[in-house]
Design a protein around this motif. Structure first.
Motif, short mmCIF file in Angstrom:
data_model
loop_
_atom_site.label_atom_id
_atom_site.label_comp_id
_atom_site.label_asym_id
_atom_site.label_seq_id
_atom_site.Cartn_x
_atom_site.Cartn_y
_atom_site.Cartn_z
N GLY A 8 0.82 -1.20 0.00
CA GLY A 8 0.00 0.00 0.00
C GLY A 8 0.86 1.25 0.00
N GLY A 9 1.92 1.22 0.78
CA GLY A 9 2.85 2.34 0.85
C GLY A 9 3.48 2.63 -0.50
N ARG A 10 3.81 1.56 -1.21
CA ARG A 10 4.43 1.73 -2.53
C ARG A 10 3.46 2.35 -3.52
N TYR A 11 2.20 1.93 -3.44
CA TYR A 11 1.21 2.52 -4.34
C TYR A 11 1.10 4.01 -4.09
N LEU A 12 1.04 4.35 -2.81
CA LEU A 12 0.92 5.74 -2.43
C LEU A 12 2.13 6.51 -2.95
N LEU A 13 3.30 5.95 -2.73
CA LEU A 13 4.55 6.58 -3.15
C LEU A 13 4.54 6.83 -4.66
N ASN A 14 4.19 5.78 -5.42
CA ASN A 14 4.19 5.92 -6.87
C ASN A 14 3.13 6.90 -7.36
N THR A 15 1.97 6.89 -6.69
CA THR A 15 0.91 7.81 -7.07
C THR A 15 1.36 9.25 -6.83
N VAL A 16 1.95 9.48 -5.66
CA VAL A 16 2.42 10.83 -5.33
C VAL A 16 3.49 11.26 -6.34
N ALA A 17 4.42 10.35 -6.62
CA ALA A 17 5.51 10.68 -7.56
C ALA A 17 4.95 11.01 -8.94
N THR A 18 3.95 10.23 -9.38
CA THR A 18 3.34 10.47 -10.68
C THR A 18 2.67 11.84 -10.72
N CYS A 19 1.94 12.17 -9.65
CA CYS A 19 1.25 13.46 -9.57
C CYS A 19 2.27 14.60 -9.57
N LEU A 20 3.35 14.42 -8.83
CA LEU A 20 4.39 15.45 -8.77
C LEU A 20 4.99 15.68 -10.15
N LEU A 21 5.28 14.56 -10.84
CA LEU A 21 5.86 14.65 -12.17
C LEU A 21 4.91 15.42 -13.09
N PHE A 22 3.63 15.06 -13.01
CA PHE A 22 2.63 15.73 -13.83
C PHE A 22 2.59 17.21 -13.51
N GLY A 23 2.59 17.53 -12.22
CA GLY A 23 2.57 18.93 -11.78
C GLY A 23 3.78 19.68 -12.33
N ALA A 24 4.93 19.04 -12.25
CA ALA A 24 6.17 19.68 -12.71
C ALA A 24 6.10 19.95 -14.21
N ILE A 25 5.61 18.94 -14.96
CA ILE A 25 5.52 19.11 -16.42
C ILE A 25 4.59 20.28 -16.75
N MET A 26 3.42 20.28 -16.12
CA MET A 26 2.44 21.33 -16.42
C MET A 26 2.97 22.70 -16.03
N LEU A 27 3.69 22.75 -14.92
CA LEU A 27 4.25 24.02 -14.44
C LEU A 27 5.24 24.56 -15.48
N VAL A 28 6.13 23.68 -15.92
CA VAL A 28 7.14 24.08 -16.89
C VAL A 28 6.48 24.55 -18.18
N VAL A 29 5.44 23.84 -18.60
CA VAL A 29 4.78 24.19 -19.86
C VAL A 29 4.00 25.50 -19.72
N GLU A 30 3.22 25.60 -18.66
CA GLU A 30 2.33 26.76 -18.50
C GLU A 30 3.11 28.03 -18.20
#
Ligand SMILES: Nc1ncnc2c1ncn2[C@@H]1O[C@H](COP(=O)(O)OP(=O)(O)OP(=O)(O)O)[C@@H](O)[C@H]1O
Ligand SMILES: [Mg+2]
Lengths: 337, 258
Positions: A8-30
């Motif tokens: 469960g911890g790993r899922y949470l970790l990967n989900t958070v990491a994915t969201c962060l990556l997405f946030g970073a990409i959108m931030l850089v683009v926008e």
């Protein structure tokens, strides 16, 4: 062994990491940190990642070499484009639906091509898929509703960075979880030793066709994204060279390494754009890279290594703890590291 | 009277002009250990390839737990209760030891592909169970501590034992061992003999064993068949076979002459 809580911890970790990556990409683009042109390059990066990881399922994990991945991509592209152009639904409905239909159409072709080709042992798949890729191209060229040589025009531009991002995440997740299941182990066992796999009770034909059409499914999705990114489609986009290009990405990254496919698909998509003057020599650069990697590291850049965020953090954590210890105990264990 | 688990009658196969096997008959009951011996090229491995449908017989029939195996695919025959090891070891070399065993547990698990991809509860439950089963099986061969090693990195003797563990994981009624002691040293061979007895009792299976190591064959087989040029030339208890002049001439004599 892994405990449930750990998982469960790993899922949470990967989900958070994915969201962060997405946030970073959108931030850089926008924020305009990179120019619009470079930002739009993220879309080809995305669909190429999907193409490479899906091909890796067949070439790297199953161990069967297909040479017609662009053919499945074109089926997904045309099916999805024709669907969204024909129906009159909101984009948020018709595009995902179109992608799905495109994927399923490609997967069905995968079954039809795979069944005869994969029943036989040996390299028939390479030859048959090579032929298939060309036949599909010629069929598209000669049909009316595909626009023939003129291609399809005016496909709605639905493919955005978030859509591509979600598709990439789904692809990687699905292939990863498939590989880590009994079905995935069956696929791997075929790569390792087909006779031993059969003798262990694995229906090798079934799992070959399954892996192959699964791989075709995601190529179809990538095709749909591609169609709604360019908004024009022509049969010339899906020639043999496109299949080779995807294969180069997989081989460079490492047959059997998802991470390798992701890295090399990204690098090989961006590289020609960064070296603008070289874009005409793209295939030469590819070939050279391939030759160099094959000489120095025949298993590809990453071999069969795959990245796991949980493991890596665990390792960093343990290094950190080990470093801390001497401070408390006053002992020096630097020679250990 | 109980019907035999494996009933083979008049089995034969030709390769071109070569009659590799002819008129091969055998009935094997539950928990029997049968030896299959004979000089090089006698047709022993061919028998195993026929029993597992790797080869199609030219004549004769095979019935496994009362079912005719004719026309079944290899994996279907395995699923109906026959498992084997290979004379030239065939492991999934780049996969871990435990994955080698879990691949053979495949049909024992029932979760679907959708359940696997979405990681639904049945996936976790059955994966956990099969990991435990695999570790238990490896433990029988004292290999549980090697679970995460790549199978190809194991020493020869361990690879042979892993192959047996993998075969057992398919839950067979009949286990076919093709020269399981080949390449093992005497102490490993002794250990293997004990293990073979142990797994027979533990899993209630019949075992057919091809072996060149006479001490192993004579030591654990209740019954021995001797093949030469594709024909059964003698059968009986180890004692009877050992003293049979035909066998001595064809096989043991050959060794004595060395
Ligand atoms: N697929 C095949 N095609 C042609 N000939 C074969 C084939 N398989 C086996 N043979 C022949 O059948 C004969 C028996 O071979 P088999 O492998 O069964 O011998 P064996 O008793 O297992 O010998 P060994 O002790 O050396 O393992 C040999 O002459 C072999 O060359
Ligand atoms: Mg043999």
């Amino acid at each position: 062994m892994m405990t449930k809580k750990n998982v469960g911890g790993r899922y949470l970790l990967n989900t958070v990491a994915t969201c962060l990556l997405f946030g970073a990409i959108m931030l850089v683009v926008e924020s305009g940190l990179i120019n619009r042109y470079m930002a739009m390059m993220l879309i080809p990066v995305g669909y190429n990642i999907i193409l490479a990881t899906s091909l890796n399922l067949s070439a790297g994990f199953l161990g069967q070499l297909p040479l017609g991945h662009a053919g499945f991509m074109s089926i997904g592209a045309y099916t999805c484009a024709l669907f969204t152009m024909a129906v009159d639904m909101p984009a948020a409905v018709e595009f995902p639906l179109g992608l799905l239909i495109g994927g399923v159409a490609a997967a069905l072709c995968g079954v039809i091509i795979g069944l005869p080709a994969l029943r036989l042992r040996g390299d028939y798949l390479a030859i048959i898929t090579l032929g298939f890729g060309e036949i599909i191209r010629v069929i598209i060229l000669n049909l009316d509703f595909t626009g023939g040589a003129f291609g399809l025009k005016g496909i709605p531009k639905y493919t955005t960075i978030p859509v591509v991002f979600v598709c990439v995440v789904i692809t990687i997740f699905a292939i990863h979880t498939l590989i880590k299941s009994r079905h995935g182990r069956a696929i791997l066992s075929i790569r390792e030793d087909e006779i031993a796999a059969e003798a262990s009770g694995i229906s090798t034909t079934y799992y070959k066709v399954l892996a192959f059409s699964f791989s075709a499914f995601f190529a179809g999705i990538a095709g749909g994204l591609y169609a709604h990114y360019l908004s024009i489609l022509g049969p010339a986009n899906f020639g043999f060279m496109k299949s080779v290009e995807i294969l180069v990405m997989v081989v460079l990254g490492g047959l059997g390494s998802m991470m390798g496919s992701v890295v090399s698909a990204t690098a090989l998509t961006l590289l020609p754009e960064l070296l603008r003057g070289f874009s005409e020599y793209r295939m030469i650069v590819y070939s050279l890279l391939l030759v160099i990697v094959m000489i120095f590291k025949p298993s590809g850049l990453f071999g069969r290594y795959d990245f796991s965020l949980g493991d890596s953090l665990g390792k960093i954590g343990s290094i950190f703890r080990r470093k801390k210890k001497p401070e408390q105990g006053g002992e020096n264990d630097e020679s250990d590291s | 009277m109980m019907s035999p688990i494996l009933d083979v009658s008049h089995l034969g196969i030709d390769f071109g002009g070569l009659q590799a096997l002819d008129d091969f008959n055998i009935q094997v009951d539950a928990k029997e250990i049968v030896g299959l011996i004979g000089p090089n090229g006698a047709g022993k491995t061919t028998v195993f390839n026929l029993l597992t449908n790797v080869y199609k017989p030219s004549r004769g029939s095979i019935s496994l737990t009362g079912q005719d195996t004719r026309g079944k695919s290899i994996h279907a025959v395995t699923q109906s209760g026959i498992a084997r090891t290979f004379q030239n070891i065939r492991l999934f070399r780049d996969l871990s030891v435990i994955d080698n065993v879990k691949i053979a547990l495949h049909n024992g698990m029932k979760y679907t592909m959708a359940e696997a991809i979405l990681r639904l509860p049945r996936y976790w439950k059955q994966e956990k169970e099969s990991t435990a089963t695999a570790l238990k099986l490896l433990d029988v061969f004292n290999m549980a501590h090697l679970a995460n090693e790549p199978a190809g990195s194991l020493p020869y003797g361990s690879q042979r034992r892993l192959e047996i563990a993998r075969a057992l994981a398919t839950n067979p009624r009949v286990l076919l061992l093709d020269e399981p002691a080949a390449g093992m040293n005497p102490s490993e061979t002794q250990e293997l003999m004990d293990t073979i007895h142990h797994i027979r009792d533990m899993f209630d299976i019949a075992i057919i064993l091809i072996e060149h190591d006479m001490s192993l064959v004579m030591g654990i087989c209740e019954r021995i068949l001797v093949l030469n040029y594709g024909l059964i030339i003698a059968q009986g208890t180890p004692e009877e076979v050992r003293n049979n002049p035909v066998v001595i001439e064809a096989y043991l004599g050959q060794q004595r002459g060395e």
